[in-house]
Design a protein around this motif. Structure first.
Motif, PDB file in Angstrom:
ATOM      1  N   PHE A 154     194.266 129.154  29.615  1.00 31.02           N
ATOM      2  CA  PHE A 154     194.158 128.156  30.267  1.00 31.02           C
ATOM      3  C   PHE A 154     195.745 127.673  29.941  1.00 31.02           C
ATOM      4  O   PHE A 154     195.405 126.840  31.045  1.00 31.02           O
ATOM      5  N   ALA A 155     196.017 127.399  29.408  1.00 34.69           N
ATOM      6  CA  ALA A 155     197.443 127.009  28.827  1.00 34.69           C
ATOM      7  C   ALA A 155     198.319 127.653  30.377  1.00 34.69           C
ATOM      8  O   ALA A 155     198.934 126.723  30.718  1.00 34.69           O
ATOM      9  N   ILE A 156     197.978 129.052  30.280  1.00 32.00           N
ATOM     10  CA  ILE A 156     198.770 129.220  32.167  1.00 32.00           C
ATOM     11  C   ILE A 156     198.124 128.471  33.065  1.00 32.00           C
ATOM     12  O   ILE A 156     198.952 127.686  33.504  1.00 32.00           O
ATOM     13  N   ILE A 157     196.858 128.122  33.319  1.00 33.06           N
ATOM     14  CA  ILE A 157     196.217 126.911  34.270  1.00 33.06           C
ATOM     15  C   ILE A 157     197.409 126.237  33.898  1.00 33.06           C
ATOM     16  O   ILE A 157     197.154 125.411  35.652  1.00 33.06           O
ATOM     17  N   TRP A 158     197.202 125.370  33.030  1.00 34.17           N
ATOM     18  CA  TRP A 158     197.590 124.230  33.242  1.00 34.17           C
ATOM     19  C   TRP A 158     199.189 123.792  33.802  1.00 34.17           C
ATOM     20  O   TRP A 158     199.250 122.837  33.932  1.00 34.17           O
ATOM     21  N   SER A 159     199.989 125.086  33.203  1.00 32.19           N
ATOM     22  CA  SER A 159     201.542 124.997  33.891  1.00 32.19           C
ATOM     23  C   SER A 159     200.930 124.988  34.938  1.00 32.19           C
ATOM     24  O   SER A 159     202.347 124.715  35.839  1.00 32.19           O
ATOM     25  N   GLU A 160     200.407 125.309  35.267  1.00 33.39           N
ATOM     26  CA  GLU A 160     200.379 125.548  37.321  1.00 33.39           C
ATOM     27  C   GLU A 160     199.765 124.679  37.863  1.00 33.39           C
ATOM     28  O   GLU A 160     198.687 125.180  39.269  1.00 33.39           O
ATOM     29  N   ARG A 161     199.204 123.455  36.893  1.00 32.71           N
ATOM     30  CA  ARG A 161     198.381 122.988  37.267  1.00 32.71           C
ATOM     31  C   ARG A 161     198.618 121.642  38.440  1.00 32.71           C
ATOM     32  O   ARG A 161     198.200 121.140  39.638  1.00 32.71           O
ATOM     33  N   ALA A 162     200.353 121.495  38.842  1.00 33.71           N
ATOM     34  CA  ALA A 162     200.290 121.400  40.358  1.00 33.71           C
ATOM     35  C   ALA A 162     199.756 121.819  41.546  1.00 33.71           C
ATOM     36  O   ALA A 162     199.501 121.708  42.477  1.00 33.71           O
ATOM     37  N   GLY A 163     199.644 123.388  41.303  1.00 37.67           N
ATOM     38  CA  GLY A 163     199.445 124.083  42.462  1.00 37.67           C
ATOM     39  C   GLY A 163     197.951 124.178  42.386  1.00 37.67           C
ATOM     40  O   GLY A 163     197.267 123.763  43.766  1.00 37.67           O
ATOM     41  N   VAL A 164     197.184 123.332  41.432  1.00 34.82           N
ATOM     42  CA  VAL A 164     196.055 123.990  41.454  1.00 34.82           C
ATOM     43  C   VAL A 164     195.319 122.299  42.073  1.00 34.82           C
ATOM     44  O   VAL A 164     194.501 122.653  43.201  1.00 34.82           O
ATOM     45  N   LEU A 165     196.047 121.121  42.151  1.00 32.43           N
ATOM     46  CA  LEU A 165     195.659 120.089  42.469  1.00 32.43           C
ATOM     47  C   LEU A 165     195.970 120.063  43.701  1.00 32.43           C
ATOM     48  O   LEU A 165     195.276 119.802  44.337  1.00 32.43           O
ATOM     49  N   GLU A 166     197.278 120.773  44.378  1.00 36.44           N
ATOM     50  CA  GLU A 166     197.627 120.654  45.280  1.00 36.44           C
ATOM     51  C   GLU A 166     195.868 121.460  46.161  1.00 36.44           C
ATOM     52  O   GLU A 166     195.715 120.958  46.906  1.00 36.44           O
ATOM     53  N   GLY A 167     195.271 122.656  46.044  1.00 34.05           N
ATOM     54  CA  GLY A 167     194.402 123.015  46.319  1.00 34.05           C
ATOM     55  C   GLY A 167     193.409 122.202  46.195  1.00 34.05           C
ATOM     56  O   GLY A 167     192.542 122.188  47.213  1.00 34.05           O
ATOM     57  N   LEU A 168     192.795 121.860  44.977  1.00 33.25           N
ATOM     58  CA  LEU A 168     191.915 120.828  44.880  1.00 33.25           C
ATOM     59  C   LEU A 168     192.289 119.487  46.244  1.00 33.25           C
ATOM     60  O   LEU A 168     190.661 119.013  46.937  1.00 33.25           O
ATOM     61  N   LEU A 169     192.775 118.927  45.902  1.00 24.36           N
ATOM     62  CA  LEU A 169     193.263 117.939  47.350  1.00 24.36           C
ATOM     63  C   LEU A 169     193.507 118.340  48.898  1.00 24.36           C
ATOM     64  O   LEU A 169     192.460 117.530  49.406  1.00 24.36           O
ATOM     65  N   ASN A 170     193.405 119.625  48.990  1.00 25.05           N
ATOM     66  CA  ASN A 170     192.836 120.092  50.318  1.00 25.05           C
ATOM     67  C   ASN A 170     191.791 120.375  49.961  1.00 25.05           C
ATOM     68  O   ASN A 170     191.490 120.043  51.795  1.00 25.05           O
ATOM     69  N   THR A 171     190.810 121.163  49.269  1.00 25.00           N
ATOM     70  CA  THR A 171     189.883 121.007  49.572  1.00 25.00           C
ATOM     71  C   THR A 171     189.217 120.432  49.579  1.00 25.00           C
ATOM     72  O   THR A 171     187.575 120.033  51.340  1.00 25.00           O
ATOM     73  N   MET A 172     189.273 118.855  49.685  1.00 24.35           N
ATOM     74  CA  MET A 172     189.054 117.562  49.476  1.00 24.35           C
ATOM     75  C   MET A 172     188.804 117.224  50.409  1.00 24.35           C
ATOM     76  O   MET A 172     187.629 116.979  51.584  1.00 24.35           O
ATOM     77  N   GLY A 173     189.944 117.200  51.125  1.00 23.81           N
ATOM     78  CA  GLY A 173     190.002 116.925  52.864  1.00 23.81           C
ATOM     79  C   GLY A 173     189.551 117.548  53.454  1.00 23.81           C
ATOM     80  O   GLY A 173     189.049 116.730  54.228  1.00 23.81           O
ATOM     81  N   LEU A 174     189.771 118.723  53.346  1.00 22.17           N
ATOM     82  CA  LEU A 174     189.218 119.904  54.603  1.00 22.17           C
ATOM     83  C   LEU A 174     187.445 119.311  54.349  1.00 22.17           C
ATOM     84  O   LEU A 174     186.894 119.353  55.569  1.00 22.17           O
ATOM     85  N   VAL A 175     186.701 118.959  53.099  1.00 22.44           N
ATOM     86  CA  VAL A 175     185.356 118.342  52.987  1.00 22.44           C
ATOM     87  C   VAL A 175     185.512 117.528  53.725  1.00 22.44           C
ATOM     88  O   VAL A 175     184.238 117.266  54.429  1.00 22.44           O
ATOM     89  N   ALA A 176     186.476 116.294  53.543  1.00 23.14           N
ATOM     90  CA  ALA A 176     186.016 115.311  53.599  1.00 23.14           C
ATOM     91  C   ALA A 176     186.179 115.208  55.678  1.00 23.14           C
ATOM     92  O   ALA A 176     185.077 114.611  56.469  1.00 23.14           O
ATOM     93  N   ILE A 177     186.895 115.344  56.110  1.00 26.36           N
ATOM     94  CA  ILE A 177     186.936 116.227  57.522  1.00 26.36           C
ATOM     95  C   ILE A 177     185.523 116.739  58.037  1.00 26.36           C
ATOM     96  O   ILE A 177     185.550 116.570  59.422  1.00 26.36           O
ATOM     97  N   GLY A 178     185.601 117.972  57.207  1.00 30.41           N
ATOM     98  CA  GLY A 178     184.445 118.508  57.925  1.00 30.41           C
ATOM     99  C   GLY A 178     183.111 117.901  57.675  1.00 30.41           C
ATOM    100  O   GLY A 178     182.085 118.460  58.625  1.00 30.41           O
ATOM    101  N   SER A 179     182.765 117.123  56.739  1.00 34.71           N
ATOM    102  CA  SER A 179     181.943 115.794  57.077  1.00 34.71           C
ATOM    103  C   SER A 179     181.344 115.252  58.023  1.00 34.71           C
ATOM    104  O   SER A 179     180.665 114.860  58.237  1.00 34.71           O
TER     105      SER A 179
END
Length: 218
Positions: free
Chosen positions: A4-29
């Protein structure tokens, strides 16, 4: 905990993916609801040709697997000279696919409207699109809020399939982290928890809208 420390170190990419997902959901909805609202009166049309075209579209989207539909848009359309980026191919697939479900949900709510409401609209001089926008759609959408909420969650889940066309959404980013560091449990559990969090946000928003709809009825 090291994984999980590795996941935290890669948090920028995870956040980018989360924001892209939320953007897709918003547009799709939003766009699938708007398109569904336009298709619904076609489904209800007394003109058989119009109703048939709308029904074929709705049935096609409901019967075709979403993943196959994504492939058709991203890999199939370029052979016809129509090309979109992976992100916009994914967004287009989400909108077109889920608009059919939105239209069917709205049709069910429309059929439960009292005829007197539409007759009253005609009495006040509302016709055509004005009648639809001012008289029909507001109570129909309010009545369908719980079912629309379920469909929004389905849009969220559908967005995970877009990893197959390299859309940098949440599943894609965490799959990439897993492949690089070989930490499947931590990566996929993080994805599950983040999707769950977004679902809770959607459910909270839908519950708020549902309360407002109930207050308006009373």
């Amino acid at each position: 905990m090291g994984d999980f420390a590795i996941i935290w170190s890669e948090r920028a990419g995870v956040l980018e993916g989360l924001l892209n997902t939320m953007g897709l959901v918003a547009i799709g909805s939003v766009l699938s609801l708007l398109l569904g609202a336009l298709v619904t009166p076609m489904l209800m049309s007394r003109r058989k040709a119009i109703a048939r075209i709308a029904t074929i579209y709705v049935d096609a989207m409901r019967c075709v697997p979403f993943l196959l539909f994504v492939y058709l848009i991203y890999f199939g359309l370029p052979s016809l000279g129509v090309r979109f980026s992976s992100w916009w191919s994914g967004a287009l697939a989400l909108v077109l696919y889920n608009a059919a479900y939105m239209a069917e949900l709205l049709r069910g709510a429309w059929q439960k409207l009292p005829e007197s409401m539409i007759e009253a609209g005609h009495a006040f001089g509302f016709t055509g699109f004005t009648l639809l926008r001012r008289i029909v759609l507001p109570p129909v959408i309010l009545r369908a809020v719980p079912m629309i909420g379920n469909q929004l969650i389905q849009i969220l889940k559908d967005s995970a399939f877009l990893t197959v066309i390299a859309v940098s959404e949440l599943t894609h980013e965490l799959t990439g982290i897993q492949s690089m560091h070989f930490i499947p449990f931590a990566a996929f559990l993080t994805a599950v928890l983040l999707y769950w969090g977004v679902c809770l946000l959607i459910e909270g928003g839908v519950a708020l809208l549902n309360r407002l709809a109930e207050e308006r009825k009373s």
